[in-house]
Structures are given as structure tokens and as C-alpha cells.
Write an enzyme that holds these catalytic residues in place. Structure first.
Site: not given
Ligand code: NAI
Length: 250
Positions: A158, A162
Site C-alpha cells: 500500500y 501511494k
Molecule cells: P473505501 O474502501 O471506502 O473506498 C474505496 C473505493 O474504491 C470503494 O468505493 C471501492 O469500491 C473502490 N474500488 C476498489 N477497487 C476498485 C476497482 N478495482 N475499480 C474501481 N473502484 C474500486 O476507502 P476510503 O477510505 O474512502 O479511501 C479512498 C481513497 O483514499 C483510497 O485510495 C485510500 O487508499 C485513500 N486513503 C484513505 C485513508 C483513510 O484513512 N481512509 C487514508 C489515506 C488514503
């Protein structure tokens, strides 16, 4: 006049009601953008998200695809441009975690995370840049993470994905700046979403002790940074990584 009036945005990974992608899409719609969202599959949650976006008086549509597929990403962008008429903002937000210590990590765990988190960003940037170049402008926002800068035990896949997004962002900024296309990354810290809900209470408490603001961020905290980067308020900002982390790792 709203900040994004007349603009069209595409937000990937916006299919979860509690996620960062949905919050970004909602903030953009509130500020007048027509919004296309990329989801893994279309279901009742997607319908509700689209209805909430349309309630802001903008056009909104969901597209189902695998962001990690080069061909599917290009097809989605083609459809968005055909149906919305233009494309001004891309948010590469889709992401997954498949954590494990290096010595126990499988090849599949590594490949899956790199494909979904990093290759997907390349796929969509590759598809949108010709469109934005023709329009002589656009804003690309890549969702990185503070662990892309600091590293994190148990998350080498991961963190590498990133960190890769930061290199991608800075390179696009240099290549595309002359064509009026800006590229920036957001590095969220600990944001309360489904992704972090999987962590144990002990891990969450340990994280919170590292955050000077003593709380996890909300998806809306991140969405506000995305709004700034999408709008003309950041018209001279490119190649930057903006932390949204309550002071963690500063
Ligand atoms: P989440 O799991 O709620 O959202 C991720 C989204 O990506 C989901 O809607 C999922 O369906 C979609 N997804 C996954 N694989 C996919 C694919 N192959 N094709 C299309 N869509 C796909 O996670 P969250 O927390 O909202 O994260 C959003 C972004 O922010 C991610 O890139 C995550 O790495 C990043 N992030 C999140 C943090 C956190 O603390 N929640 C911290 C730092 C970064």
C-alpha cells in the site's frame, strides 16, 4: 457563482456511502460541477449517491468498471466525454488495502494493491490527458496517503502504491503544465471510513495518539482539499502533495 460551475468531474471509487470518493463527488456537486462517478458495480447505494448529487441541481451518472483495467478506464472516459461534453477534473480515488508483513506477503497481495491503487491512476491519467490538452486545461487529483511518504509496517504494498502516486503526480505536473493541466496529490492521514473501520480499537487508539488534533479526519475534510485543488482557487498550484492529516507526520 459556485466554485465549479460549468466544470465536469470524474471521481473514481465513489461507490461507498461512507467513503472519501462519495464525499468528494458530493462537494463538487454542491459547488456546481456535473459529476461522473466510477464504481465497481451499480446497486441501490449507487442510486442513492446519484440522487443526492442530482439534488444539487447538477447532472450525475455512475459508470461501473474495474479501475485497474486500462481498456475499461479508457472506455469510461470516452463515454463520460460523449455524455457530459467535456472533462475538467479527474480524481483518482479508487483504492484497496491488502495488508501483511513483508515476509508473509503473497505476490497476489502485492500485485492487487499496485494494480488497483497505482496502475488505475496511470490508466485514467492516460485516458483524460488528451481530452484536457484539447481543452487547454484540467485538474488531476491523486489520492495518496501519509504512509506513501512515511512508510508503514505491514503495508509495504500500500505504501509503495501511494508513494508511486506522488511520483506520478509530480511527473504529470512537469509534463502537462505547458498545456494548462495541473496535477496534485492529497495525502490523507487517518480518515474514518469503511477502510479504517476494519482496524481494531487498539490500533485506532494508537493512531489517534499520533494525531495532534486528537481525532480522525472525516471524508468531508478530504473533500474540502479536493475542492480547492479542483477549483480555480488553486490555479497556480501544481506538482504538490497536500497533507490532510490533523498534523500527523508533520
Ligand atoms: P473505501 O474502501 O471506502 O473506498 C474505496 C473505493 O474504491 C470503494 O468505493 C471501492 O469500491 C473502490 N474500488 C476498489 N477497487 C476498485 C476497482 N478495482 N475499480 C474501481 N473502484 C474500486 O476507502 P476510503 O477510505 O474512502 O479511501 C479512498 C481513497 O483514499 C483510497 O485510495 C485510500 O487508499 C485513500 N486513503 C484513505 C485513508 C483513510 O484513512 N481512509 C487514508 C489515506 C488514503
Amino acid at each position: 457563482m459556485k466554485l465549479l460551475s460549468g466544470k465536469v468531474a470524474l471521481v473514481t471509487g465513489a461507490g461507498r456511502s461512507t467513503g472519501i470518493g462519495r464525499a468528494v463527488a458530493q462537494r463538487f456537486a454542491e459547488q456546481g460541477a456535473d459529476v461522473a462517478i466510477l464504481v465497481r458495480s451499480i446497486n441501490e447505494t449507487t442510486d442513492k449517491i446519484i440522487a443526492d448529487l442530482e439534488a444539487c441541481g447538477v447532472k450525475a451518472k455512475a459508470y461501473a468498471a474495474n479501475a485497474a483495467s486500462f481498456d475499461e478506464a479508457h472506455e469510461v472516459v470516452k463515454q463520460v466525454v460523449a455524455e457530459f461534453g467535456r472533462l475538467d477534473v479527474l480524481v483518482n480515488n479508487a483504492g484497496i488495502t491488502k495488508d501483511g508483513l513483508m515476509m508473509r506477503m503473497s505476490e497476489a497481495q502485492w500485485d492487487d494493491v499496485i494494480e488497483v491503487n497505482l496502475k488505475s491512476a496511470f490508466n485514467f491519467v492516460h485516458a483524460v490527458t488528451p481530452v484536457m490538452a484539447r481543452q487547454r486545461g484540467g485538474s488531476i487529483i491523486n489520492m495518496s496517503s501519509v504512509v506513501g511518504v512515511s512508510g508503514n509496517a505491514g503495508q509495504c504494498n500500500y505504501a509503495a502504491s501511494k508513494a508511486g502516486m506522488i511520483g506520478l503526480t509530480k511527473s504529470i505536473a512537469k509534463e502537462m503544465g505547458p498545456r494548462g493541466i495541473r496535477a496534485n496529490a492529497i495525502a490523507p492521514g487517518f480518515i474514518v471510513t469503511d477502510m479504517t473501520a476494519q482496524l481494531s480499537d487498539e490500533v485506532r487508539e494508537a493512531w489517534s495518539q499520533q494525531i495532534p488534533m486528537r481525532r480522525g479526519g472525516t471524508p468531508e475534510d478530504v473533500a474540502d482539499v479536493a475542492l480547492f485543488l479542483a477549483s480555480d482557487l488553486s490555479g497556480y498550484v501544481t506538482g504538490q502533495v497536500i497533507n490532510c492529516c490533523g498534523g500527523m507526520n508533520c
